[in-house]
Scaffold this motif. Structure first.
Motif, PDB file in Angstrom:
ATOM      1  N   ALA A 150       0.828  -1.204   0.000  1.00  0.00           N
ATOM      2  CA  ALA A 150       0.000   0.000   0.000  1.00  0.00           C
ATOM      3  C   ALA A 150       0.864   1.257   0.000  1.00  0.00           C
ATOM      4  CB  ALA A 150      -0.925  -0.014   1.216  1.00  0.00           C
ATOM      5  N   ALA A 151       1.974   1.236   0.762  1.00  0.00           N
ATOM      6  CA  ALA A 151       2.866   2.391   0.801  1.00  0.00           C
ATOM      7  C   ALA A 151       3.513   2.646  -0.558  1.00  0.00           C
ATOM      8  CB  ALA A 151       3.939   2.172   1.866  1.00  0.00           C
ATOM      9  N   LEU A 152       3.930   1.568  -1.227  1.00  0.00           N
ATOM     10  CA  LEU A 152       4.545   1.718  -2.550  1.00  0.00           C
ATOM     11  C   LEU A 152       3.562   2.320  -3.543  1.00  0.00           C
ATOM     12  CD1 LEU A 152       7.117   1.121  -4.245  1.00  0.00           C
ATOM     13  CD2 LEU A 152       6.129  -1.117  -4.746  1.00  0.00           C
ATOM     14  N   ARG A 153       2.313   1.838  -3.513  1.00  0.00           N
ATOM     15  CA  ARG A 153       1.297   2.342  -4.452  1.00  0.00           C
ATOM     16  C   ARG A 153       0.815   3.739  -4.072  1.00  0.00           C
ATOM     17  NH1 ARG A 153      -0.173  -2.943  -3.601  1.00  0.00           N
ATOM     18  NH2 ARG A 153      -1.915  -2.335  -2.251  1.00  0.00           N
ATOM     19  N   ARG A 154       1.082   4.147  -2.838  1.00  0.00           N
ATOM     20  CA  ARG A 154       0.738   5.517  -2.413  1.00  0.00           C
ATOM     21  C   ARG A 154       1.863   6.501  -2.720  1.00  0.00           C
ATOM     22  NH1 ARG A 154       1.231   5.158   3.377  1.00  0.00           N
ATOM     23  NH2 ARG A 154       3.432   5.635   2.909  1.00  0.00           N
ATOM     24  N   ASP A 155       3.104   6.105  -2.440  1.00  0.00           N
ATOM     25  CA  ASP A 155       4.213   7.053  -2.498  1.00  0.00           C
ATOM     26  C   ASP A 155       4.671   7.357  -3.918  1.00  0.00           C
ATOM     27  OD1 ASP A 155       4.104   7.185   0.229  1.00  0.00           O
ATOM     28  OD2 ASP A 155       5.820   5.851   0.576  1.00  0.00           O
ATOM     29  N   LEU A 156       4.671   6.357  -4.797  1.00  0.00           N
ATOM     30  CA  LEU A 156       5.082   6.653  -6.176  1.00  0.00           C
ATOM     31  C   LEU A 156       4.103   7.608  -6.864  1.00  0.00           C
ATOM     32  CD1 LEU A 156       6.523   3.208  -7.337  1.00  0.00           C
ATOM     33  CD2 LEU A 156       7.771   5.348  -7.018  1.00  0.00           C
ATOM     34  N   GLY A 170       5.298   4.924 -12.351  1.00  0.00           N
ATOM     35  CA  GLY A 170       4.194   4.115 -12.851  1.00  0.00           C
ATOM     36  C   GLY A 170       4.264   2.636 -12.531  1.00  0.00           C
ATOM     37  N   ILE A 171       5.307   2.192 -11.797  1.00  0.00           N
ATOM     38  CA  ILE A 171       5.483   0.741 -11.670  1.00  0.00           C
ATOM     39  C   ILE A 171       5.071   0.170 -10.322  1.00  0.00           C
ATOM     40  CG2 ILE A 171       7.363   0.733 -13.359  1.00  0.00           C
ATOM     41  CD1 ILE A 171       9.347   0.524 -11.070  1.00  0.00           C
ATOM     42  N   GLY A 172       4.500   1.007  -9.448  1.00  0.00           N
ATOM     43  CA  GLY A 172       4.115   0.522  -8.134  1.00  0.00           C
ATOM     44  C   GLY A 172       3.192  -0.685  -8.161  1.00  0.00           C
ATOM     45  N   PRO A 173       2.074  -0.635  -8.901  1.00  0.00           N
ATOM     46  CA  PRO A 173       1.175  -1.791  -8.929  1.00  0.00           C
ATOM     47  C   PRO A 173       1.836  -3.058  -9.449  1.00  0.00           C
ATOM     48  CG  PRO A 173       0.058   0.158  -9.751  1.00  0.00           C
ATOM     49  CD  PRO A 173       1.503   0.528  -9.597  1.00  0.00           C
ATOM     50  N   GLN A 174       2.674  -2.931 -10.475  1.00  0.00           N
ATOM     51  CA  GLN A 174       3.360  -4.100 -11.036  1.00  0.00           C
ATOM     52  C   GLN A 174       4.316  -4.718 -10.023  1.00  0.00           C
ATOM     53  OE1 GLN A 174       5.756  -3.165 -14.511  1.00  0.00           O
ATOM     54  NE2 GLN A 174       7.159  -4.836 -14.043  1.00  0.00           N
ATOM     55  N   LEU A 175       5.055  -3.891  -9.312  1.00  0.00           N
ATOM     56  CA  LEU A 175       6.022  -4.402  -8.348  1.00  0.00           C
ATOM     57  C   LEU A 175       5.348  -5.051  -7.147  1.00  0.00           C
ATOM     58  CD1 LEU A 175       8.666  -1.522  -8.297  1.00  0.00           C
ATOM     59  CD2 LEU A 175       8.798  -3.693  -9.510  1.00  0.00           C
ATOM     60  N   SER A 176       4.339  -4.388  -6.604  1.00  0.00           N
ATOM     61  CA  SER A 176       3.702  -4.927  -5.399  1.00  0.00           C
ATOM     62  C   SER A 176       2.905  -6.185  -5.697  1.00  0.00           C
ATOM     63  CB  SER A 176       2.809  -3.866  -4.750  1.00  0.00           C
ATOM     64  OG  SER A 176       1.789  -3.443  -5.626  1.00  0.00           O
ATOM     65  N   ALA A 203      10.297  -1.404  -0.878  1.00  0.00           N
ATOM     66  CA  ALA A 203       9.113  -0.561  -1.029  1.00  0.00           C
ATOM     67  C   ALA A 203       9.381   0.878  -0.620  1.00  0.00           C
ATOM     68  CB  ALA A 203       7.960  -1.139  -0.210  1.00  0.00           C
ATOM     69  N   GLN A 204      10.326   1.107   0.296  1.00  0.00           N
ATOM     70  CA  GLN A 204      10.691   2.473   0.664  1.00  0.00           C
ATOM     71  C   GLN A 204      11.759   3.043  -0.248  1.00  0.00           C
ATOM     72  OE1 GLN A 204      10.763   1.669   5.306  1.00  0.00           O
ATOM     73  NE2 GLN A 204      10.642   3.863   4.936  1.00  0.00           N
ATOM     74  N   ARG A 205      12.633   2.180  -0.753  1.00  0.00           N
ATOM     75  CA  ARG A 205      13.755   2.636  -1.578  1.00  0.00           C
ATOM     76  C   ARG A 205      13.288   3.219  -2.918  1.00  0.00           C
ATOM     77  NH1 ARG A 205      16.701  -2.268  -2.457  1.00  0.00           N
ATOM     78  NH2 ARG A 205      17.959  -1.838  -0.597  1.00  0.00           N
ATOM     79  N   ILE A 206      12.332   2.572  -3.575  1.00  0.00           N
ATOM     80  CA  ILE A 206      11.964   2.980  -4.933  1.00  0.00           C
ATOM     81  C   ILE A 206      11.342   4.380  -4.974  1.00  0.00           C
ATOM     82  CG2 ILE A 206      10.545   2.394  -6.944  1.00  0.00           C
ATOM     83  CD1 ILE A 206      13.009   0.624  -6.523  1.00  0.00           C
ATOM     84  N   PRO A 207      10.346   4.708  -4.124  1.00  0.00           N
ATOM     85  CA  PRO A 207       9.839   6.094  -4.144  1.00  0.00           C
ATOM     86  C   PRO A 207      10.902   7.123  -3.758  1.00  0.00           C
ATOM     87  CG  PRO A 207       8.290   4.632  -3.031  1.00  0.00           C
ATOM     88  CD  PRO A 207       9.553   3.854  -3.223  1.00  0.00           C
ATOM     89  N   LEU A 208      11.790   6.753  -2.823  1.00  0.00           N
ATOM     90  CA  LEU A 208      12.853   7.677  -2.429  1.00  0.00           C
ATOM     91  C   LEU A 208      13.777   7.954  -3.604  1.00  0.00           C
ATOM     92  CD1 LEU A 208      14.474   9.343  -0.441  1.00  0.00           C
ATOM     93  CD2 LEU A 208      15.456   7.215   0.469  1.00  0.00           C
ATOM     94  N   ARG A 209      14.107   6.926  -4.371  1.00  0.00           N
ATOM     95  CA  ARG A 209      14.935   7.145  -5.553  1.00  0.00           C
ATOM     96  C   ARG A 209      14.256   8.096  -6.535  1.00  0.00           C
ATOM     97  NH1 ARG A 209      17.123   1.076  -7.265  1.00  0.00           N
ATOM     98  NH2 ARG A 209      18.783   0.929  -5.688  1.00  0.00           N
ATOM     99  N   ALA A 210      12.971   7.876  -6.768  1.00  0.00           N
ATOM    100  CA  ALA A 210      12.242   8.730  -7.713  1.00  0.00           C
ATOM    101  C   ALA A 210      12.236  10.181  -7.241  1.00  0.00           C
ATOM    102  CB  ALA A 210      10.814   8.206  -7.888  1.00  0.00           C
ATOM    103  N   ALA A 211      11.947  10.392  -5.960  1.00  0.00           N
ATOM    104  CA  ALA A 211      11.914  11.757  -5.431  1.00  0.00           C
ATOM    105  C   ALA A 211      13.296  12.398  -5.467  1.00  0.00           C
ATOM    106  CB  ALA A 211      11.372  11.738  -4.000  1.00  0.00           C
ATOM    107  N   ALA A 212      14.329  11.615  -5.131  1.00  0.00           N
ATOM    108  CA  ALA A 212      15.687  12.164  -5.109  1.00  0.00           C
ATOM    109  C   ALA A 212      16.126  12.617  -6.493  1.00  0.00           C
ATOM    110  CB  ALA A 212      16.652  11.115  -4.553  1.00  0.00           C
TER     111      ALA A 212
END
Length: 412
Positions: free
Chosen positions: A278-284, A314-320, A350-359
């Motif tokens: 849920a966090a991955l699909r929320r944060d991305l 765009g890949i949150g749903p696919q990954l989770s 799940a925390q690393r991927i959104p952080l990478r995108a934001a960074a």
């Protein structure tokens, strides 16, 4: 005592040149291609013989520095052995950095200080289509489009290595090795080394979620025809198999998370995985919405960094869907036993991927909304895992020992 720091690609090149000058009879340095931006792709060879070993540094741009340091350490050891007359008939070949363009974008961080926030201040990793190790998914035998990939495939085709080692790294977690074929003896060797260096073994890596594991920190890739092989089935890792070669993907962390080595059953994996998904699909999508609000003039023209941000959001749903019980397909293969290590690896991911995108978005457009996201997510990342920094020299030593362990157990 001065602590080792990460070298730049220029320093790795200088080190390789210095090595060839110290050992001219056993070392050779040559260009095997050019990057998309025209940077030379250099191959350092130590020794000669009928059996070839290929070591590739920098397949992921954010991991090039540790790989470059490892290449210099390994090459130096091999050169000294040969100068002493200890030659087992193997030639070692080191690609100093297969993605020097991407590595250059991470280099502002290399002098330190080595903090998690500092790492993400200067983070870059290209989108999947621009990573040199990936081959076409259609099974085509035509040469791939990236000049870096063509150079790597060409080196593999020429050398036909008995062993190829791909040097990787992660930010938070443990050390592990992925193999394209089982090599008995490796788990014991890397486990002993990790214990000596106080580095946890990644005992439930999300990178090899459905791969068999002959021992903690070691995973064996299924056949390329098996869906569980994932992206590895379309990579230069398996390209070496046409010559009966084995590939070892060697991972070391920058920061240790001791939970990554905890093989006890997780107390509530269903809840933990649902929360992570849920966090991955929320944060991305949060990053995507911030991107949409930024003035296009601030973002500028299309760039490698922007292409990666657009891919990630765009890949949150696919990954989770690979592990989240809330969205996994009903006909999906059963999940392996959910240990604390396995759940932790997924939570970190799940925390690393959104952080990478934001960074990376912050590097394109340093606006308050993006900076706040990076600051908050870095702080949450540290609170969640309490990572401890692993000195650069220990990262390099674990990677070096892992390569030597695979080689010696495979070839001697």
């Amino acid at each position: 005592m001065t602590r080792q720091r990460y070298p730049t690609t220029a320093e790795v090149t200088d080190g390789a040149r210095a090595l060839t000058m110290r050992h001219p009879d056993v070392c050779r340095l040559r260009e095997v291609g050019r990057s998309r931006a025209g940077r030379p792709l250099l191959l350092l060879t130590v020794g000669q013989g009928p059996r070839n070993v290929l070591v590739v540094a920098g397949p992921h741009a954010n991991e090039a520095a540790v790989g470059g340091a490892t290449v210099l350490r390994l090459a130096g050891r091999m050169a000294e052995l040969r100068e002493r007359g200890e030659d087992d008939g193997s030639a070692w070949h080191f690609l100093l950095c297969i993605d020097p363009d991407g590595a250059a974008l991470n280099e502002p961080w290399l002098p330190g200080p080595y903090t998690l926030r500092g790492h993400y201040e200067h983070f870059f990793r290209p989108c999947a289509a621009e990573q040199p190790e990936w081959l076409p998914h259609d099974g085509s035998r035509e040469l791939p489009g990236l000049p870096e990939t063509r150079a790597l495939v060409g080196v593999i085709d020429k050398l036909r290595p008995v062993l190829q080692c791909s040097l990787h790294g992660i930010d938070i977690g443990g050390s592990f090795v992925q193999l394209t074929s089982d090599v008995p003896g490796v788990p014991e060797r890397i486990g002993k080394s990790a214990a000596e260096l106080d580095i946890p073994l990644e005992s439930g890596s999300s990178d090899a979620f459905q791969w068999p594991s002959p021992g903690p920190g070691v995973y064996v890739m299924p056949p390329a025809s098996d869906p569980a092989a994932g992206d590895g089935a379309h990579s230069t890792w398996v390209h070496a198999q046409r010559y009966d070669g084995v590939t070892a993907i060697v991972e070391v962390p920058m920061w240790a998370c001791d939970r990554s080595a905890d093989t006890t059953p997780h107390p509530d994996p269903d809840h933990a995985l649902r929360t992570a998904g849920a966090a991955l699909r929320r944060d991305l999508p949060t990053v995507a919405r911030v991107l949409d609000r930024i003035d296009p003039q601030l973002i500028g023209a299309d760039s490698p960094m922007l292409r990666t941000v657009r891919e990630l959001v765009g890949i949150g749903p696919q990954l989770s869907a690979e592990w989240d019980p809330a969205v996994r397909p009903a006909d999906a293969a059963p999940l392996p036993p959910m240990t604390t290590a396995r759940v932790t690896s997924i939570q970190v991911y799940a925390q690393r991927i959104p952080l990478r995108a934001a960074a990376m978005l912050r590097r394109i457009a340093d606006v308050p909304d993006v900076t706040r996201l990076v600051d908050r997510w870095c702080a949450e990342y540290e609170r969640a895992y309490r990572p401890r920094w692993i000195p650069v020299e220990d990262q390099v030593e674990q990677q070096t020992r892992s390569v030597i362990a695979v080689y010696e157990e495979l070839c001697t």
